[in-house]
Enzyme design. Structure first.
Site, PDB file in Angstrom:
ATOM      1  N   ARG A  12      -3.261  -7.824 -11.972  1.00 13.56           N
ATOM      2  CA  ARG A  12      -4.182  -7.389 -10.932  1.00 13.56           C
ATOM      3  C   ARG A  12      -4.596  -5.943 -11.202  1.00 13.56           C
ATOM      4  NH1 ARG A  12      -0.689  -7.767  -6.079  1.00 13.56           N
ATOM      5  NH2 ARG A  12      -2.383  -6.535  -5.173  1.00 13.56           N
ATOM      6  N   SER A  14      -4.938  -3.317  -8.920  1.00 14.54           N
ATOM      7  CA  SER A  14      -4.489  -2.232  -8.050  1.00 14.54           C
ATOM      8  C   SER A  14      -3.659  -1.231  -8.855  1.00 14.54           C
ATOM      9  CB  SER A  14      -3.647  -2.783  -6.900  1.00 14.54           C
ATOM     10  OG  SER A  14      -2.369  -3.187  -7.372  1.00 14.54           O
ATOM     11  N   LYS A  86       7.676 -10.734  -5.094  1.00 17.99           N
ATOM     12  CA  LYS A  86       7.646 -11.040  -3.657  1.00 17.99           C
ATOM     13  C   LYS A  86       6.291 -11.596  -3.232  1.00 17.99           C
ATOM     14  CE  LYS A  86       6.598  -6.471  -1.618  1.00 17.99           C
ATOM     15  NZ  LYS A  86       5.516  -6.805  -0.685  1.00 17.99           N
ATOM     16  N   ASP A  87       5.274 -11.460  -4.088  1.00 25.34           N
ATOM     17  CA  ASP A  87       3.943 -11.979  -3.782  1.00 25.34           C
ATOM     18  C   ASP A  87       3.666 -13.335  -4.424  1.00 25.34           C
ATOM     19  OD1 ASP A  87       3.347  -9.693  -2.309  1.00 25.34           O
ATOM     20  OD2 ASP A  87       2.469  -8.652  -4.034  1.00 25.34           O
ATOM     21  N   THR A 128       1.373  -3.206  10.055  1.00 23.12           N
ATOM     22  CA  THR A 128       1.860  -4.101   9.000  1.00 23.12           C
ATOM     23  C   THR A 128       1.151  -5.432   9.131  1.00 23.12           C
ATOM     24  OG1 THR A 128       3.797  -5.159   7.982  1.00 23.12           O
ATOM     25  CG2 THR A 128       3.810  -4.973  10.384  1.00 23.12           C
ATOM     26  N   ARG A 132       7.410 -10.804   8.320  1.00 21.31           N
ATOM     27  CA  ARG A 132       8.821 -10.392   8.273  1.00 21.31           C
ATOM     28  C   ARG A 132       8.997  -8.997   8.856  1.00 21.31           C
ATOM     29  NH1 ARG A 132      11.372  -6.240   5.087  1.00 21.31           N
ATOM     30  NH2 ARG A 132       9.619  -6.536   3.682  1.00 21.31           N
ATOM     31  N   ARG A 133       8.186  -8.044   8.423  1.00 21.60           N
ATOM     32  CA  ARG A 133       8.312  -6.681   8.932  1.00 21.60           C
ATOM     33  C   ARG A 133       7.987  -6.617  10.423  1.00 21.60           C
ATOM     34  NH1 ARG A 133       5.460  -4.020   3.634  1.00 21.60           N
ATOM     35  NH2 ARG A 133       7.353  -3.445   2.491  1.00 21.60           N
ATOM     36  N   ARG A 150      -3.585  -3.803   6.108  1.00 19.20           N
ATOM     37  CA  ARG A 150      -3.577  -4.350   4.760  1.00 19.20           C
ATOM     38  C   ARG A 150      -4.163  -3.344   3.796  1.00 19.20           C
ATOM     39  NH1 ARG A 150      -6.008  -9.078   2.935  1.00 19.20           N
ATOM     40  NH2 ARG A 150      -4.888  -8.396   1.091  1.00 19.20           N
ATOM     41  N   GLY A 151      -3.981  -3.625   2.509  1.00 15.15           N
ATOM     42  CA  GLY A 151      -4.500  -2.743   1.474  1.00 15.15           C
ATOM     43  C   GLY A 151      -3.390  -2.234   0.585  1.00 15.15           C
ATOM     44  N   ASN A 152      -3.779  -1.560  -0.506  1.00 11.69           N
ATOM     45  CA  ASN A 152      -2.771  -1.002  -1.400  1.00 11.69           C
ATOM     46  C   ASN A 152      -2.110   0.215  -0.738  1.00 11.69           C
ATOM     47  OD1 ASN A 152      -4.456   1.283  -1.867  1.00 11.69           O
ATOM     48  ND2 ASN A 152      -5.491   0.259  -3.547  1.00 11.69           N
ATOM     49  N   VAL A 153      -1.186   0.820  -1.448  1.00 14.69           N
ATOM     50  CA  VAL A 153      -0.408   1.915  -0.859  1.00 14.69           C
ATOM     51  C   VAL A 153      -1.318   3.035  -0.375  1.00 14.69           C
ATOM     52  CG1 VAL A 153       1.255   3.746  -1.385  1.00 14.69           C
ATOM     53  CG2 VAL A 153       1.703   1.403  -2.148  1.00 14.69           C
ATOM     54  N   THR A 155      -4.458   2.958   0.449  1.00 13.50           N
ATOM     55  CA  THR A 155      -5.275   2.517   1.581  1.00 13.50           C
ATOM     56  C   THR A 155      -4.474   2.554   2.872  1.00 13.50           C
ATOM     57  OG1 THR A 155      -6.630   1.108   0.167  1.00 13.50           O
ATOM     58  CG2 THR A 155      -6.611   0.596   2.520  1.00 13.50           C
ATOM     59  N   ARG A 156      -3.249   2.049   2.819  1.00 14.08           N
ATOM     60  CA  ARG A 156      -2.434   2.017   4.038  1.00 14.08           C
ATOM     61  C   ARG A 156      -2.038   3.423   4.489  1.00 14.08           C
ATOM     62  NH1 ARG A 156       2.008  -2.512   2.954  1.00 14.08           N
ATOM     63  NH2 ARG A 156       1.361  -2.355   0.781  1.00 14.08           N
ATOM     64  N   CYS A 242       4.096 -18.207   4.127  1.00 12.62           N
ATOM     65  CA  CYS A 242       3.696 -16.829   4.418  1.00 12.62           C
ATOM     66  C   CYS A 242       3.706 -16.537   5.909  1.00 12.62           C
ATOM     67  CB  CYS A 242       2.325 -16.539   3.822  1.00 12.62           C
ATOM     68  SG  CYS A 242       1.061 -17.721   4.290  1.00 12.62           S
TER      69      CYS A 242
END
Length: 309
Positions: A12, A14, A86-87, A128, A132-133, A150-153, A155-156, A242
């Site tokens: 990917r 990212s 984990k994805d 989040t 789970r979280r 949502r989004g990459n690190v 972005t969040r 999921c």
């Protein structure tokens, strides 16, 4: 210098995914004595990276991270694909094989925006998109509000800075791989279990590609593989998806493995926990643990796992 690449690794696009692909390339080159040019990194834009405004569970789940890479593997455009384990969906196509698991990084979650769970202000917004979280947080702090993040690190963290939430949670492993060592407060594993396979990088190839399997074998880390396969086996035994809030941690110790797991209802009001110690690859014992958890789970939990409500 290699004139043509020996191995084409799909990844990917990212920043974290690219960092994981570079780590994989470095390990392959070290194991085989190759120059860097021997491993080509092939970027693939995943559906999960294109859609950022909705939780994955609403739009196709974990397959949105893997389907483009799966297709490119099937078409022979790449020889192997690098994944955050984990994805990766619990049930994978038989035509594909997880050929290597790299040494697992830090398994913890990191809380960003507060020093600890108890320090989160009453009524705060927790950003989040992970069931789970969300369930874990609501179980410990039912007074907070969960908002979709949502989004990459980057972005969040930007959304947090913009005030869209007061706190958020990130994987320590991802932060470390990005060189972001000073962000947030790690949550210790005795109070906050991670997602299945958190912190692990997996490399997948076609099951019938003996050449790729042989090239990837030297970078497979046996203790990490044992942990990841145990956690994924528990997911399979639970028929988790999921939508299923599950926190689980397996830890390899020589020829033994300990495993702890907690299942939650989506709103965090119900939970059921279990643990065991077993021989490596004793998947029958893991199936028994999954069955025991489901037997003891409330209807609110079983509706999002394999048991009937």
């Amino acid at each position: 210098m290699s004139e043509t690449p020996i191995l084409r690794l799909g990844t990917r696009t990212s920043p974290l995914a690219m960092a994981q692909a570079v780590e994989t390339r470095n390990r392959l080159c070290a194991a085989h004595g190759w120059d860097e040019e021997a491993v080509e990194l092939v970027p693939v834009v995943a559906s999960g990276d294109k859609i950022q405004d909705r939780p994955l569970a609403e739009i196709g789940g974990k397959a949105l991270w893997t389907k483009e890479l799966d297709a490119w593997l099937g078409e022979g455009r790449i020889d192997a694909a690098v994944h955050s384990m984990k994805d990766v969906e619990t049930f994978r196509p038989e035509a594909l094989h997880i050929a290597a698991i790299l040494p697992r990084e830090d398994k913890r979650d990191v809380l960003v925006g507060a020093a600890g769970i108890e320090d989160i202000p009453k009524g705060a917004k927790v950003g989040t998109s992970a069931p789970r979280r969300a369930a874990q947080m609501l179980s410990l702090r039912p007074d907070v509000e969960v908002v979709t993040f949502r989004g990459n690190v980057a972005t969040r963290l930007g959304k947090l800075e913009a005030g869209e939430a007061d706190v958020t949670l990130l994987a320590a492993a991802g932060l470390k791989r990005l060189g972001e060592l000073d962000i947030g407060s790690p949550l210790e594993l005795d109070e906050w279990l991670p997602a299945a396979a958190q912190g692990a990088i997996g490399i997948e190839c076609r099951a019938d590609d003996a050449g790729a399997r042989a090239l990837l074998s030297p970078i497979d880390h046996a203790p990490s593989r044992a942990e990841i396969m145990a956690e994924r086996a528990l997911l399979a035994g639970l028929n988790g998806t999921c939508h299923s809030p599950i926190a689980v941690l397996a830890e390899a110790m020589g020829n033994r493995l300990s495993i702890r797991a907690t299942l939650y209802s989506p709103d965090g009001t119900d939970k059921v926990a279990g643990e065991g110690e077993l021989a490596l690859a004793d998947y029958a014992a893991i199936e028994r643990l999954a069955a025991d958890l489901l037997d003891r789970a409330s209807p609110a939990i079983r509706t999002v796992f394999g048991g009937a409500a």
